[in-house]
Design a protein around this motif. Structure first.
Motif, PDB file in Angstrom:
ATOM      1  N   MET A 400       0.880  -1.209   0.157  1.00  0.00           N
ATOM      2  CA  MET A 400      -0.053   0.043  -0.125  1.00  0.00           C
ATOM      3  C   MET A 400       0.880   1.310  -0.011  1.00  0.00           C
ATOM      4  SD  MET A 400      -2.823  -1.457  -0.132  1.00  0.00           S
ATOM      5  CE  MET A 400      -3.757   0.144  -0.213  1.00  0.00           C
ATOM      6  N   ARG A 432      -1.473  10.846  -5.083  1.00  0.00           N
ATOM      7  CA  ARG A 432      -2.839  10.330  -4.441  1.00  0.00           C
ATOM      8  C   ARG A 432      -3.765   9.704  -5.278  1.00  0.00           C
ATOM      9  NH1 ARG A 432      -4.832  16.121  -2.990  1.00  0.00           N
ATOM     10  NH2 ARG A 432      -6.820  14.959  -2.455  1.00  0.00           N
ATOM     11  N   ARG A 435      -1.988   6.136  -5.522  1.00  0.00           N
ATOM     12  CA  ARG A 435      -2.571   5.518  -4.319  1.00  0.00           C
ATOM     13  C   ARG A 435      -3.849   4.650  -4.226  1.00  0.00           C
ATOM     14  NH1 ARG A 435       0.573   5.693  -0.126  1.00  0.00           N
ATOM     15  NH2 ARG A 435       1.976   7.320   0.503  1.00  0.00           N
ATOM     16  N   THR A 436      -4.701   5.430  -5.067  1.00  0.00           N
ATOM     17  CA  THR A 436      -6.210   4.839  -4.819  1.00  0.00           C
ATOM     18  C   THR A 436      -6.267   3.606  -5.857  1.00  0.00           C
ATOM     19  OG1 THR A 436      -6.898   6.447  -6.843  1.00  0.00           O
ATOM     20  CG2 THR A 436      -7.491   6.948  -4.755  1.00  0.00           C
ATOM     21  N   GLU A 461     -14.481   8.740   0.305  1.00  0.00           N
ATOM     22  CA  GLU A 461     -12.863   9.185   0.454  1.00  0.00           C
ATOM     23  C   GLU A 461     -12.101   8.734  -0.900  1.00  0.00           C
ATOM     24  OE1 GLU A 461     -11.783  10.494   3.751  1.00  0.00           O
ATOM     25  OE2 GLU A 461     -10.144  11.357   2.368  1.00  0.00           O
ATOM     26  N   PRO A 462     -12.136   7.793  -1.263  1.00  0.00           N
ATOM     27  CA  PRO A 462     -11.218   7.594  -2.477  1.00  0.00           C
ATOM     28  C   PRO A 462     -11.737   8.530  -3.643  1.00  0.00           C
ATOM     29  CG  PRO A 462     -11.512   5.540  -1.637  1.00  0.00           C
ATOM     30  CD  PRO A 462     -12.828   6.555  -0.807  1.00  0.00           C
ATOM     31  N   ARG A 464     -12.819  11.315  -3.640  1.00  0.00           N
ATOM     32  CA  ARG A 464     -12.425  12.737  -3.478  1.00  0.00           C
ATOM     33  C   ARG A 464     -11.008  13.023  -4.344  1.00  0.00           C
ATOM     34  NH1 ARG A 464     -13.791  15.999   0.808  1.00  0.00           N
ATOM     35  NH2 ARG A 464     -15.590  15.175   1.968  1.00  0.00           N
ATOM     36  N   ALA A 465     -10.192  12.028  -3.986  1.00  0.00           N
ATOM     37  CA  ALA A 465      -8.641  12.185  -4.751  1.00  0.00           C
ATOM     38  C   ALA A 465      -8.927  11.986  -6.145  1.00  0.00           C
ATOM     39  CB  ALA A 465      -7.893  10.888  -4.342  1.00  0.00           C
TER      40      ALA A 465
ATOM     41  N   ILE B 192      -4.930   7.777   4.094  1.00  0.00           N
ATOM     42  CA  ILE B 192      -3.958   7.799   3.238  1.00  0.00           C
ATOM     43  C   ILE B 192      -4.078   7.046   1.863  1.00  0.00           C
ATOM     44  CG2 ILE B 192      -1.426   7.520   2.951  1.00  0.00           C
ATOM     45  CD1 ILE B 192      -1.146   8.163   6.058  1.00  0.00           C
ATOM     46  N   THR B 193      -4.308   5.592   2.268  1.00  0.00           N
ATOM     47  CA  THR B 193      -4.483   5.054   1.174  1.00  0.00           C
ATOM     48  C   THR B 193      -5.514   5.248   0.251  1.00  0.00           C
ATOM     49  OG1 THR B 193      -5.461   3.273   2.271  1.00  0.00           O
ATOM     50  CG2 THR B 193      -3.178   2.853   1.979  1.00  0.00           C
ATOM     51  N   SER B 194      -6.422   6.051   0.763  1.00  0.00           N
ATOM     52  CA  SER B 194      -7.696   6.545  -0.135  1.00  0.00           C
ATOM     53  C   SER B 194      -7.363   7.735  -0.802  1.00  0.00           C
ATOM     54  CB  SER B 194      -8.917   6.790   0.572  1.00  0.00           C
ATOM     55  OG  SER B 194      -9.258   5.543   1.033  1.00  0.00           O
ATOM     56  N   GLY B 195      -6.048   8.013  -0.873  1.00  0.00           N
ATOM     57  CA  GLY B 195      -5.501   9.367  -1.589  1.00  0.00           C
ATOM     58  C   GLY B 195      -5.810  10.555  -0.972  1.00  0.00           C
ATOM     59  N   ARG B 204      -9.648  16.709   8.241  1.00  0.00           N
ATOM     60  CA  ARG B 204     -10.898  15.973   8.139  1.00  0.00           C
ATOM     61  C   ARG B 204     -11.038  14.652   8.999  1.00  0.00           C
ATOM     62  NH1 ARG B 204     -12.085  13.877   3.426  1.00  0.00           N
ATOM     63  NH2 ARG B 204      -9.945  14.439   2.380  1.00  0.00           N
TER      64      ARG B 204
END
Lengths: 677, 295
Positions: A400, A432, A435-436, A461-462, A464-465, B192-195, B204
């Motif tokens: 990861m 970022r 990472r997703t 959350e993912p 958003r990136a 973090i891994t979700s970017g 947040r």
């Protein structure tokens, strides 16, 4: 010796009421090991508390807890003090937490002997040494001067057992004594309880959520569901032909190393506010009819079964395996092979990766991974197994991009996520997004959700990136919710309002929502209840089958991996010791360590371990630094000088590869080992 | 009687055995919160409606009646300048409460930001920030407040800055410790891994979760802030006469108390006491409740 009669406990607190136990009846005789089994919320711990007279504040208890001739519920303080320690002793689930951190374990044991047995200091110390020897602690003299934090989990549990047995109690209670221990240790610890019953004639009450693993040492088992006893009887019989639908559900929810498929039971245990009027299992039962929902079944003996009784209107009589589709495991294991041969670019590439955690003080460090090389193609599912401390979680973090390799390289979809020698790494938004592409599903489902953000926020959350608009995000989130079979109302909730199963579905939804190329499941079911585990495994199997995505499934439990991995990797002390197609590795293990793991795994039907073929490893070592030679050298029964001095590389043996030069001689050696003792 | 006992014991298994307890602590905590909040609401109302409740103005002088005893035209008497004590005690609630709240708010904001940054990024930034905090915390609080106040000079804004500066380091340390332990939890790795960007993770995820202890400490801190303010004023470094402030009033009346004119200093002292008690009860209550939840 112990006889619980119609025990009901209701806990009343302002604003809530819980019917923890409703009419529980069972007995434990001297020299007998009784297993108390059920999922969390079933009332197991409440039974233990009632036996030692430690019901929580606000409890209203009726019925009797007879110990000898006296009722524990109605004892005065002086009688209770004598009852605890000499009458009953408990081994707790978290042995290191139950030992005082600031006193040596020897002192704690000696204190207890002096208080309850009126021993003098010297005699108590001598007795303590003998107790340590009795539970299989080597060099007991030295261990007496150790502190709790210096002990491994298995060692600490042995110390707990010696503390508990030290005062020669008539009844020994063990509350989940092996949860959190490795498989090779679990059996060893369970045998200690059997030993306590056989040699000293004590009664033992073994509390566990896992029927299959404790059945081997139990004489009888009692199955609890929602505070009621649904089935009780001889362990072997209940295990082989469970008669109550819940017992059957419980057993079928546990994957088995033999490759038997898991059958999930929908729903969850109800939280009762008062004693049930009907069968508490009715909502989840396939055999339920109108009688079940209107009346509560009484406890009836099963004809022919010695002391076998059950509370069900529709007892099942067939053996557990009979009504299952015949064993042969997942057919896709075969067709996954060509996929691996495809020239598609690898999703995950790890080249000779080492990870060293540097110690903050001094120059030392912990070498968590030692030269791991892996390649994963799209659509492939890789299982990673090993015991605690083998580097599984470090491997997940490495993939990861949460830890950087000390040497070697890691790429996901061709991109490096952390700084590593000789590779550019994307920065800012590009990083970022990169990472997703890989997503992680965590072991602790609730802890992996931000406590003060709503579920909807966490899932999105993912996205958003990726820079999606709120409307697009909502669309994707609802789509993934549907796939997880969750209701939309859950989006507004907070993590503490979720059950473990719901939280893990949310965790999987978050991993899926950005349509990543790779999902890593890090022990995704080990924090869940048994029947919930089966439901989540179903969901994961479905997700892992997606053709365009690769998955890594990390587990300490071999059986769960067998369910849906194509290939499996066995880790020991940071090294890959064996690797190959899942069925090949499980059916014909090569490495002594793999053989030992498979041999210790519980199997249904009472035949634990691979009959006589099991490799017994040396237990409880102070971890030696295995920088040179085979990492297993210190524990392996077949060790030679060559093993100690020469590093073992993976070599092909048939379809799988193992890092052991003695593989060809092993079958003969194991045969000899089985004869000698 | 004997028959009755026999009847009871005959069915003893059905007589419930009741284990007492379970929630006494949380009930006590709730009472503390209620009493504290009530006191503070009253003080706040007094501060808002001071002009309506006081017969005399904040600095209005009755030259003919200096140092008169309580009673008559002056409910609590007058001080050496002929100003009405009752009116001034009420008016002083504005300044005392206002400065204390503003100072703690400023301390919370600054301290939290510093703690977040230091705790999350670690490394040299953490080292530098924490050494500065160490320097601040190595002085006795009140001595430090004296020094800063002397440096900045009088004035409401300067007082707020002084008291905030003295209290902010504690928040920085508190939040930093919280962030450092939160940072190890899986939900941060998940973000973090979700970017999520570092700012996103901080803002947040870490900020909302690290505020729990701050919420508990802040009310207690308001009480301390008020005492610091009164102390500074007592020593002449805070609010200057003729503005009404409890510490300054106590100081002004100190000379007269010796001469038996207790009413000059005792009423502002009592007001200060009640107000600090309100904050303490509220703070302690919140703390107990937070501890009970954790258990």
């Amino acid at each position: 010796m112990l006889s619980i009669e119609n025990l009901s406990v209701t806990i009343r607190r302002p604003g809530r009421q819980v019917a923890a136990l409703s009419g529980v009846t069972f007995a434990v005789r001297p020299g007998e090991v009784v297993g108390l089994v059920g999922e969390s919320g079933g009332g197991k711990s409440m039974v233990a508390r009632a036996i030692v007279g430690l019901l929580p504040g606000g409890s209203h208890a009726t019925g009797r807890v007879l110990f000898g001739d006296s009722d524990v519920l109605r004892m005065d303080d002086a009688a209770l003090a004598a009852h605890r320690g000499r009458g009953v002793a408990i081994c707790f689930q978290n042995p290191r937490g139950a030992l005082s951190p600031t006193r040596t374990i020897g002192k704690q044991l000696v204190d207890r002997l002096a208080t309850h047995q009126d021993m003098s200091g010297d005699r108590a110390r001598e007795a303590a040494r003998e107790l340590f020897e009795a539970v299989g602690i080597r060099s007991p003299q030295r261990r007496l001067d150790a502190y709790a934090h210096e002990l491994s989990g298995g060692m600490a549990q042995r110390v707990m057992i010696s503390l508990a047995t030290g005062c020669a109690p008539d009844l020994l209670i063990a509350d989940e004594p092996t949860t959190g221990l490795d498989v090779t240790l679990t059996r060893e610890i369970l045998r200690q309880f059997r030993h306590a019953a056989d040699t000293d004639g004590r009664g033992v009450l073994l509390i566990s959520h896992d029927l299959a693993s404790i059945a081997e040492v139990c004489d009888r088992v009692v199955v609890l569901y929602a505070g009621t006893v649904v089935e009780s009887g001889p362990a072997a019989q209940v295990l082989r032909e469970p008669a109550h639908p819940y017992t059957r559900a419980l057993l079928r929810s546990v994957p088995d190393v033999g490759g038997r498929p898991v059958v999930a039971t929908p729903g969850a245990m109800p939280l009762l506010t008062e004693a049930p009027e009907n069968c508490p299992f009715v909502a989840r039962c396939a055999h339920a009819d109108r009688t079940c929902s209107s009346r509560r079944p009484g406890t009836q003996p099963i004809p022919g079964g010695r002391e076998w009784s059950l509370a069900c209107f529709h007892p099942q009589t067939r053996p557990l395996d009979a009504d299952l589709p015949s064993t042969s495991h997942t057919p896709d294991a075969g067709d996954a092979q060509p996929a691996a041969a495809d020239p598609k670019p690898a999703v995950l590439e790890i080249e000779d990766a080492h990870v060293v955690y540097r110690s903050r003080f001094g120059s030392g460090g912990h070498h968590a991974l030692r030269g791991v090389t892996l390649r994963l193609a799209p659509g492939e599912t890789l299982g990673v197994v090993g015991e605690s401390g083998c580097g599984k979680s470090t491997l997940a973090k490495l993939v990861m991009g949460l830890v950087a390799p000390t040497s070697g390289t890691v790429t996901v979809a061709g991109q490096a996520l952390v700084k590593q020698p000789g590779r550019p790494r994307p920065r800012g938004r590009a990083l970022r997004r990169a990472r997703t592409r890989a997503q992680l599903v965590f072991q602790d489902p609730i802890g992996s959700l931000s406590p003060r953000r709503t579920v909807g926020d966490s899932i999105a959350e993912p996205l958003r990136a990726a820079g999606l608009s709120p409307a697009q995000r909502e669309e994707r989130v609802t789509a993934v919710l549907d796939r997880m079979e969750l209701d939309r109302s859950i989006l507004q909730r907070y993590p503490h309002e979720l059950s473990g199963g719901q939280a893990q579905r949310i965790g999987i939804a978050r991993a899926l929502v950005g349509e990543p190329d790779l999902i890593v499941f890090d022990e995704p079911t080990s924090a869940l209840d048994v029947t919930v585990q089966a439901q989540i495994l179903d969901v994961i199997a479905d997700v892992a089958a997606d053709a365009d995505r690769a998955s890594v499934f990390i587990s300490h439990d071999l059986a769960t991996v067998r369910g849906f991995a194509d290939r499996v990797v066995v880790l020991y002390l940071g090294r890959v010791v064996e690797e190959g197609p899942v069925d090949v590795v499980f059916d014909t293990p090569r490495h002594p360590y793999t053989r030992a793991l498979l041999g210790s795994a519980p199997r249904l039907g009472g035949t634990a371990g691979a009959d006589g073929e099991a490799v017994e490893l040396v237990k409880d070592l102070e971890e030696a630094d295995a920088a040179t030679g085979c990492p297993l050298a210190a524990r392996c029964p077949f060790v030679t000088d060559r093993c100690r001095s020469e590093q073992q590389e993976l070599q092909s043996y048939g379809e799988s590869r193992a890092a052991c030069w003695r593989v060809p001689e092993l079958p003969a050696l194991i045969g000899r080992q089985a004869v000698t003792p | 009687m004997a028959e009755l006992r026999a009847a009871v014991s005959g069915d003893s298994a059905q007589t419930p055995v009741v284990v007492a307890g379970g929630d006494r602590d949380s009930r006590f905590a709730r009472r503390m919160i209620i009493v504290g909040a009530t006191i503070l609401s009253v003080v706040a109302l007094v501060a808002v409606f001071a002009p309506l409740l006081s017969p005399w103005g904040e600095t209005e002088i009755d030259p003919a009646n200096t140092l008169v005893a309580p009673g008559g035209n002056h409910l609590l008497g007058t001080d050496g300048n002929g100003m009405d004590i009752w009116s001034r005690v009420l008016y002083a609630a504005r300044l005392d409460l206002g400065i204390a709240l503003a100072a703690v708010a400023l301390a919370v904001v600054v301290g939290t930001l510093l703690g977040l940054v230091a705790g999350y990024f670690g490394g040299w930034l953490d080292d530098v920030l924490m050494r500065v905090v160490d320097i601040f915390q190595s002085f006795p609080t009140f001595i430090l407040a004296l020094a800063v106040a002397a440096l900045l000079g009088n004035g409401t804004i300067n007082l707020i800055i002084t008291i905030a500066a003295v209290n902010a380091p504690a928040y920085a340390r508190l939040v930093r410790a919280e962030v450092r332990s939160l940072r190890e939890l899986p939900f941060v790795d998940a973000a973090i891994t979700s970017g999520a960007s570092p700012v996103g993770v901080l803002w947040r995820h870490l900020l909302p979760n690290s505020l729990t202890p701050v919420r508990v400490i802040a009310p207690l801190n308001c009480g301390w802030a008020m005492l610091t303010l009164a102390g500074l004023s007592f020593l002449g470094l805070g609010v200057s006469i003729p503005e009404a402030e409890w510490g300054a009033m106590i100081s002004l009346g100190a000379a007269d108390v010796v001469g038996g004119r207790w009413w000059t200093s005792v009423p502002p002292g009592l007001a200060l006491f009640v107000c600090v008690l309100g904050f303490s009860l509220l703070g302690e209550g919140l703390q107990d409740r937070a501890n009970a939840k954790r258990r």
